[in-house]
Scaffold this motif. Structure first.
Motif, PDB file in Angstrom:
ATOM      1  N   ARG A 138       1.237   4.416   9.709  1.00 51.32           N
ATOM      2  CA  ARG A 138       2.272   3.441   9.553  1.00 51.32           C
ATOM      3  C   ARG A 138       1.554   2.269   8.646  1.00 51.32           C
ATOM      4  O   ARG A 138       2.378   1.861   7.881  1.00 51.32           O
ATOM      5  N   GLY A 139       0.650   1.951   8.991  1.00 50.31           N
ATOM      6  CA  GLY A 139      -0.154   0.509   8.219  1.00 50.31           C
ATOM      7  C   GLY A 139      -0.392   0.875   6.638  1.00 50.31           C
ATOM      8  O   GLY A 139      -0.401   0.082   6.008  1.00 50.31           O
ATOM      9  N   PHE A 140      -0.438   2.296   6.355  1.00 50.44           N
ATOM     10  CA  PHE A 140      -0.641   2.521   5.001  1.00 50.44           C
ATOM     11  C   PHE A 140       0.617   3.108   4.396  1.00 50.44           C
ATOM     12  O   PHE A 140       0.819   2.858   3.110  1.00 50.44           O
ATOM     13  N   ASN A 141       1.812   3.196   5.025  1.00 50.71           N
ATOM     14  CA  ASN A 141       2.955   3.761   4.596  1.00 50.71           C
ATOM     15  C   ASN A 141       4.023   2.451   3.982  1.00 50.71           C
ATOM     16  O   ASN A 141       4.714   1.858   4.587  1.00 50.71           O
ATOM     17  N   CYS A 142       3.582   1.819   2.884  1.00 53.05           N
ATOM     18  CA  CYS A 142       4.413   0.888   2.120  1.00 53.05           C
ATOM     19  C   CYS A 142       5.715   0.980   2.095  1.00 53.05           C
ATOM     20  O   CYS A 142       6.279  -0.084   2.289  1.00 53.05           O
ATOM     21  N   LEU A 143       6.104   1.921   1.691  1.00 51.13           N
ATOM     22  CA  LEU A 143       7.662   2.023   1.270  1.00 51.13           C
ATOM     23  C   LEU A 143       8.390   2.002   2.778  1.00 51.13           C
ATOM     24  O   LEU A 143       9.525   1.240   2.759  1.00 51.13           O
ATOM     25  N   ALA A 144       7.617   2.579   3.796  1.00 52.45           N
ATOM     26  CA  ALA A 144       8.492   2.529   5.092  1.00 52.45           C
ATOM     27  C   ALA A 144       8.480   1.233   5.604  1.00 52.45           C
ATOM     28  O   ALA A 144       9.235   0.906   6.513  1.00 52.45           O
ATOM     29  N   ASN A 145       7.596   0.245   5.243  1.00 51.31           N
ATOM     30  CA  ASN A 145       7.325  -0.973   5.720  1.00 51.31           C
ATOM     31  C   ASN A 145       7.894  -2.078   4.583  1.00 51.31           C
ATOM     32  O   ASN A 145       7.721  -3.219   5.058  1.00 51.31           O
ATOM     33  N   GLY A 146       8.859  -1.619   3.938  1.00 50.56           N
ATOM     34  CA  GLY A 146       9.744  -2.211   3.277  1.00 50.56           C
ATOM     35  C   GLY A 146       9.511  -2.547   1.890  1.00 50.56           C
ATOM     36  O   GLY A 146      10.143  -3.479   1.243  1.00 50.56           O
ATOM     37  N   ARG A 147       8.392  -2.261   1.190  1.00 50.71           N
ATOM     38  CA  ARG A 147       7.956  -2.304  -0.222  1.00 50.71           C
ATOM     39  C   ARG A 147       9.215  -1.842  -0.924  1.00 50.71           C
ATOM     40  O   ARG A 147       9.628  -0.523  -0.809  1.00 50.71           O
ATOM     41  N   LYS A 148       9.789  -2.537  -1.865  1.00 49.39           N
ATOM     42  CA  LYS A 148      10.906  -2.068  -3.042  1.00 49.39           C
ATOM     43  C   LYS A 148      10.578  -1.383  -3.968  1.00 49.39           C
ATOM     44  O   LYS A 148      11.078  -0.264  -4.428  1.00 49.39           O
ATOM     45  N   ARG A 181      -6.376  -1.277 -10.147  1.00 46.71           N
ATOM     46  CA  ARG A 181      -5.294  -1.179  -9.089  1.00 46.71           C
ATOM     47  C   ARG A 181      -4.951  -2.053  -8.195  1.00 46.71           C
ATOM     48  O   ARG A 181      -4.839  -1.909  -6.985  1.00 46.71           O
ATOM     49  N   SER A 182      -4.842  -3.414  -8.797  1.00 46.58           N
ATOM     50  CA  SER A 182      -4.137  -4.542  -7.998  1.00 46.58           C
ATOM     51  C   SER A 182      -2.728  -4.463  -7.524  1.00 46.58           C
ATOM     52  O   SER A 182      -2.328  -5.135  -6.658  1.00 46.58           O
ATOM     53  N   ASP A 183      -2.070  -3.460  -8.027  1.00 45.56           N
ATOM     54  CA  ASP A 183      -0.661  -3.425  -7.637  1.00 45.56           C
ATOM     55  C   ASP A 183      -0.669  -2.146  -6.427  1.00 45.56           C
ATOM     56  O   ASP A 183       0.561  -2.051  -5.840  1.00 45.56           O
ATOM     57  N   ALA A 184      -1.617  -1.501  -6.151  1.00 46.28           N
ATOM     58  CA  ALA A 184      -1.630  -0.476  -5.289  1.00 46.28           C
ATOM     59  C   ALA A 184      -2.200  -0.849  -3.655  1.00 46.28           C
ATOM     60  O   ALA A 184      -2.222   0.259  -2.872  1.00 46.28           O
ATOM     61  N   HIS A 185      -2.149  -2.025  -3.490  1.00 45.89           N
ATOM     62  CA  HIS A 185      -2.820  -2.370  -2.072  1.00 45.89           C
ATOM     63  C   HIS A 185      -1.672  -2.714  -1.247  1.00 45.89           C
ATOM     64  O   HIS A 185      -0.545  -2.688  -1.662  1.00 45.89           O
ATOM     65  N   VAL A 186      -1.900  -2.491   0.141  1.00 47.23           N
ATOM     66  CA  VAL A 186      -1.034  -2.776   1.137  1.00 47.23           C
ATOM     67  C   VAL A 186      -0.235  -4.071   1.092  1.00 47.23           C
ATOM     68  O   VAL A 186       1.048  -4.050   1.266  1.00 47.23           O
ATOM     69  N   GLY A 187      -1.008  -4.998   0.726  1.00 51.07           N
ATOM     70  CA  GLY A 187      -0.419  -6.351   0.837  1.00 51.07           C
ATOM     71  C   GLY A 187       0.133  -6.796   2.003  1.00 51.07           C
ATOM     72  O   GLY A 187      -0.574  -6.674   3.182  1.00 51.07           O
ATOM     73  N   THR A 188       1.493  -7.226   2.036  1.00 49.18           N
ATOM     74  CA  THR A 188       2.157  -7.561   3.230  1.00 49.18           C
ATOM     75  C   THR A 188       3.171  -6.383   3.864  1.00 49.18           C
ATOM     76  O   THR A 188       3.808  -6.604   4.815  1.00 49.18           O
ATOM     77  N   TRP A 189       2.788  -5.259   3.265  1.00 53.94           N
ATOM     78  CA  TRP A 189       3.723  -4.274   3.547  1.00 53.94           C
ATOM     79  C   TRP A 189       3.039  -3.329   4.563  1.00 53.94           C
ATOM     80  O   TRP A 189       2.638  -1.959   4.347  1.00 53.94           O
ATOM     81  N   SER A 190       2.610  -3.876   5.532  1.00 52.75           N
ATOM     82  CA  SER A 190       1.997  -2.987   6.688  1.00 52.75           C
ATOM     83  C   SER A 190       2.603  -3.167   7.929  1.00 52.75           C
ATOM     84  O   SER A 190       3.851  -3.549   8.051  1.00 52.75           O
ATOM     85  N   ASP A 191       1.946  -2.653   9.146  1.00 54.96           N
ATOM     86  CA  ASP A 191       2.774  -2.653  10.365  1.00 54.96           C
ATOM     87  C   ASP A 191       2.556  -4.042  11.048  1.00 54.96           C
ATOM     88  O   ASP A 191       2.994  -4.298  12.028  1.00 54.96           O
ATOM     89  N   THR A 192       1.669  -4.872  10.332  1.00 48.39           N
ATOM     90  CA  THR A 192       1.403  -6.347  10.680  1.00 48.39           C
ATOM     91  C   THR A 192       1.800  -7.080   9.535  1.00 48.39           C
ATOM     92  O   THR A 192       0.715  -7.621   8.769  1.00 48.39           O
ATOM     93  N   PRO A 193       2.995  -7.359   9.074  1.00 46.04           N
ATOM     94  CA  PRO A 193       3.154  -8.206   7.555  1.00 46.04           C
ATOM     95  C   PRO A 193       2.607  -9.327   7.586  1.00 46.04           C
ATOM     96  O   PRO A 193       2.333  -9.976   6.455  1.00 46.04           O
ATOM     97  N   SER A 194       2.145 -10.086   9.012  1.00 47.59           N
ATOM     98  CA  SER A 194       1.884 -11.456   8.962  1.00 47.59           C
ATOM     99  C   SER A 194       0.272 -11.547   8.356  1.00 47.59           C
ATOM    100  O   SER A 194      -0.101 -12.463   8.088  1.00 47.59           O
ATOM    101  N   VAL A 195      -0.299 -10.516   8.434  1.00 49.78           N
ATOM    102  CA  VAL A 195      -1.675 -10.539   7.900  1.00 49.78           C
ATOM    103  C   VAL A 195      -1.731  -9.777   6.536  1.00 49.78           C
ATOM    104  O   VAL A 195      -1.544  -8.481   6.600  1.00 49.78           O
ATOM    105  N   PRO A 196      -2.086 -10.191   5.484  1.00 46.69           N
ATOM    106  CA  PRO A 196      -2.052  -9.580   4.328  1.00 46.69           C
ATOM    107  C   PRO A 196      -3.336  -8.834   3.936  1.00 46.69           C
ATOM    108  O   PRO A 196      -4.212  -9.054   4.588  1.00 46.69           O
TER     109      PRO A 196
END
Length: 439
Positions: free
Chosen positions: A109-119, A393-408
């Motif tokens: 889940r922590g790597f699935n950015c779309l499932a975590n809200g990335r638009k 690929r600075s565009d391809a990181h998890v960023g805040t779209w993880s299972d813990t969005p408070s931790v970039p």
């Protein structure tokens, strides 16, 4: 020795039509019959020869025929068409991604950015294009067939786990009966489990992951050592679970992201301390943490890069003495760059598109050490030099779209994403060199 990725791709050559010009008529009109007859005889003989060679090729070398035509990869050769697959650029390709992450239950889940809200989905639609060739598209059905009865093993840190999950999702997209794929111990995919193995029962093979962030042993410090030495990395000893890796067909390693002062030492420094000062503090202050050890000797003043080189040398010796490289194909993936906005890893800005320049992220002393060690090995091993290609690929990181969005997170990659390309390269290499023959 290093397995070279310099190669010529059969798909890279254009098909040129050929025609035989009419023979020039010279002399009297009745004399043209004889030379024309000879030309026809020559053409007929040539066609017969080509047909004979083609039939022999098809029936005598069927596996080679399939390898070349089924995958559109020719042998690696040194020619003007040679290709270093790690030198190139990212190009837009709407044929990507190669699988649907929501249809892969083994995707963390922590790597699935779309499932975590990335638009935005732009980061999913990039293909790596080497300068002088193309990487063949992942042929999932053929790879499944070639993996029958085999064992693929990933060893390393969470970056290795990402590539492991990527391969499972890639392969799962080609299996109709999804229930035939399961984790061998019925475990849920999490960060903490030391071993995870997914079995494709319909094809009788497993894809496994062993968590070993340093590759070498980590243990308590010597009894009579300094109090600040809470534990040590024993640089001359591979971890005990290494015996579990030997009986495999494909073995893929990585390490590097834990070889930092922040991971090795329990330090709480002011935000303005730079890397060199952190290193100096770790060596000479009273901070407690993990230090380096060779034999019974503590190496309190050893630099991280020297320790890393010693550990990779230990790995290389283990491969040379313990792994049957006639059967097992060994890979070592280089360091994957992060894209943090600050040195202290508090801010993470994920871009919309890949960077146009790498800003120095295409270089890593860890990657250089891996390349040098593998080059001097006495058995075949292949370096997956992903540092440069991943630096864009600075565009391809998890960023805040993880299972813990408070931790970039500007270290790990979204899936689907960049690790899929690493797997494409691995299997392009294996299939081109007939490293996964059909059973």
């Amino acid at each position: 020795m290093v397995s070279s990725f310099n190669r010529s791709m059969s798909g890279h050559f254009g098909r040129r039509g050929s025609s035989l010009g009419s023979p020039k008529v010279v002399g009297h009109k009745k004399s043209w019959i004889s030379p024309s007859f000879h030309v026809l005889v020559v053409i007929g003989s040539l066609v017969s020869f080509i047909l004979a060679i083609g039939c022999g090729y098809h029936f005598v070398f069927p596996s080679l025929s399939q390898a070349l035509h089924g995958h559109r990869i020719s042998k690696f050769v040194n020619s003007t068409g040679s290709c270093d697959v790690f030198k190139g650029r990212w190009v837009r390709d709407d044929g990507y991604p190669l699988y649907n992450g929501s249809g892969c239950p083994f995707l963390e889940r922590g790597f699935n950015c779309l499932a975590n809200g990335r638009k935005d989905r732009d980061y999913l639609r990039w293909r790596w294009k080497p300068n002088n060739c193309d990487i063949p598209r992942f042929n999932v059905q053929d790879v499944l067939e070639r993996l029958r009865g085999k064992r693929v093993v990933f060893v390393g840190d969470s970056m290795s786990r990402t590539q492991w999950e990527s391969l499972i999702c890639l392969l799962m997209s080609g299996v109709e009966d999804k229930k035939s794929i399961y984790e061998v111990n019925r475990n849920k995919i999490t960060k903490r489990i030391r071993f995870l193995g997914v079995r494709f029962s319909s094809f009788n093979f497993t894809v496994e992951y062993f968590r070993s962030v340093f590759l070498v042993q980590n243990g308590l410090g010597p009894k009579n050592g300094p109090k600040r030495v809470k534990s040590t990395l024993k640089l001359d000893k591979l971890v005990g679970i290494s015996k579990e890796w030997i009986d495999s067909d494909v073995l893929i390693f990585n390490t590097g992201h834990w070889w930092t002062p922040g991971k090795l030492f329990e330090m709480y420094l002011q935000m303005n301390l730079n890397y060199e000062l952190m290193m100096d503090t770790a060596k000479h202050s009273g901070y407690r943490g993990c230090y380096f050890q060779v034999g019974r000797s503590l190496k309190l003043g050893m630099s991280t890069t020297t320790a890393f080189r010693t550990a990779v040398d230990t790995w290389a010796s283990w491969v040379e003495t313990m792994v049957n490289t006639n059967r097992t194909r060994v890979f070592f993936r280089t360091f994957e760059p992060s894209h943090w906005s600050d040195r202290n890893r508090r801010f993470c800005k994920v871009t919309r598109n890949p960077m146009s320049v790498t800003r120095g992220r295409d270089q890593s002393p860890f990657s250089d050490i891996i390349s040098k060690v593998v080059k001097n090995m006495t058995v075949p091993a292949t370096v997956l030099h992903v540092t440069s290609m991943s630096a864009f690929r600075s565009d391809a990181h998890v960023g805040t779209w993880s299972d813990t969005p408070s931790v970039p997170d500007c270290s790990h990659w979204c899936l689907p994403g960049v690790p899929d390309v690493w797997n494409e390269i691995v299997f392009s290499h294996l299939l081109a060199n007939n490293g996964l023959p059909l059973q």
